[in-house]
Design an enzyme around this catalytic site. Structure first.
Site, PDB file in Angstrom:
ATOM      1  N   ASP A  61       0.723  -1.184  -0.111  1.00  0.00           N
ATOM      2  CA  ASP A  61       0.127   0.061   0.069  1.00  0.00           C
ATOM      3  C   ASP A  61       0.860   1.128  -0.139  1.00  0.00           C
ATOM      4  O   ASP A  61       1.962   1.065   0.302  1.00  0.00           O
ATOM      5  CB  ASP A  61      -0.879  -0.057   1.195  1.00  0.00           C
ATOM      6  CG  ASP A  61      -2.215  -0.620   0.946  1.00  0.00           C
ATOM      7  OD1 ASP A  61      -2.567  -1.219   0.029  1.00  0.00           O
ATOM      8  OD2 ASP A  61      -2.731  -0.857   2.077  1.00  0.00           O
ATOM      9  N   LYS A 121      -3.320   3.213  -2.214  1.00  0.00           N
ATOM     10  CA  LYS A 121      -4.955   3.831  -2.160  1.00  0.00           C
ATOM     11  C   LYS A 121      -4.533   5.121  -1.587  1.00  0.00           C
ATOM     12  O   LYS A 121      -3.999   4.995  -0.364  1.00  0.00           O
ATOM     13  CB  LYS A 121      -5.678   2.758  -1.196  1.00  0.00           C
ATOM     14  CG  LYS A 121      -6.401   2.086  -2.381  1.00  0.00           C
ATOM     15  CD  LYS A 121      -7.641   1.391  -1.293  1.00  0.00           C
ATOM     16  CE  LYS A 121      -7.219  -0.092  -1.338  1.00  0.00           C
ATOM     17  NZ  LYS A 121      -7.692  -0.485   0.061  1.00  0.00           N
ATOM     18  N   MET A 168      -7.925   9.082   9.009  1.00  0.00           N
ATOM     19  CA  MET A 168      -8.448   9.556   7.952  1.00  0.00           C
ATOM     20  C   MET A 168      -9.252  10.842   7.993  1.00  0.00           C
ATOM     21  O   MET A 168     -10.382  10.932   7.338  1.00  0.00           O
ATOM     22  CB  MET A 168      -9.332   8.460   6.773  1.00  0.00           C
ATOM     23  CG  MET A 168      -8.271   7.483   6.629  1.00  0.00           C
ATOM     24  SD  MET A 168      -9.448   5.969   5.558  1.00  0.00           S
ATOM     25  CE  MET A 168      -9.810   5.181   7.252  1.00  0.00           C
TER      26      MET A 168
END
Ligand code: SAM
Length: 259
Positions: A37, A59, A173
């Site tokens: 990732d 991502k 996030m």
């Protein structure tokens, strides 16, 4: 007949390669393929031998490099080809890492797997910023939430429940919705002066830690554009960073020791 090896779903921790588990390190240096990732730090990928195949499945919010179903199928195809496959993810694969979805897909396709936990970024960032998440007398619990919305979904969170002054709230996030998060918590009754930490690139040599308050958090971020992963820690414990921050001092000391 092709031997099918288990797929290793591995947590790489928050970035500092010294925080890898011994098992993760052993696998990085022995598998044939690593599907990794964006959150996996370059310092960790550098540990893989030259001959290891690296496949980037990175991502970012709103910028999906490889859609999740494609990653799931890729893992199955690679395993069926007989290669030793590692799926390497930032932090812990089962904490906001979609590791569960990949494990379910492997199970559905009768491919065995092992899950190797990693230090999740809340634990890593808190430790490196000097924030004991459940410091006695300041927080009797900690909650991990995501501040990211999927597509058109309403940002449907029980703010009333989260606005608890005696619990630490860690938001993964949360940068994009930081203004909404701040005002929703204040509207739900959490004091605007509650300490808040913004931790960018935690545990890495370019770690930035900003200690502010819940009400000021969005403006601070607006004035300090941040790139790279960022975690929010909201609660009285965030104030302890003023006294307990140690990481940059440790980096300075080791630079001095080398010179
Ligand atoms: C998709 S989630 C993955 C979480 C990961 N599985 C974990 O256990 O930490 C990505 C979010 O984790 C947080 N994050 C991961 N690594 C970080 C780091 N080194 N510094 C700050 N935040 C980090 C950020 O909030 C980022 O947006």
């Amino acid at each position: 007949m092709t031997t099918i090896h288990p797929v290793y779903l591995v947590g790489a921790g928050p970035g500092d390669p010294d925080l890898l588990t011994m098992k993760a390190h052993r696998l990085i240096t022995s598998v044939d393929v690593i599907v990794y990732d964006k959150l996996v730090s370059a310092a960790i990928m550098d540990l893989a031998p030259v001959g290891t195949t690296r496949i980037f499945a990175g991502k970012q919010a709103r910028n999906h490099h490889m859609p999740q179903p494609d990653i799931n199928s890729l893992l199955v195809d690679l395993a069926l080809s007989g290669r030793k496959v590692m799926r390497l993810k930032g932090g812990d694969p089962f904490v906001f890492g979609r590791g569960g979805e990949e494990a379910l897909h492997l199970a559905k396709n009768n491919i065995s797997f092992e899950v190797i936990p990693g230090i999740t970024s809340s634990a890593g960032c808190a430790a490196y910023a000097g924030i004991p998440l459940t410091h006695r007398g300041l927080a009797h619990g900690v909650r991990f939430v995501t501040g990211h919305t999927q597509g058109d979904n309403v940002f449907d969170i029980d703010w009333q429940n989260l606005a608890d002054p005696d619990t630490t709230l860690v938001v993964y996030m949360g940068l994009t919705n930081i203004r909404l998060i701040s005002s929703a918590l204040i509207d739900a009754g959490l004091g605007g002066t509650t300490p808040a930490a913004i931790i960018n690139e935690g545990t890495r040599s370019d770690q930035k830690v900003i200690i502010t308050t819940l009400v000021e958090m969005p403006d601070v971020v607006e004035k300090t554009p941040l790139s790279g992963p960022t975690l929010l820690i909201i609660g009285k414990v965030a104030g302890l960073a003023h006294d307990l921050a140690w990481f940059h001092e440790a980096l300075d000391d080791s630079a001095e020791a080398r010179s």
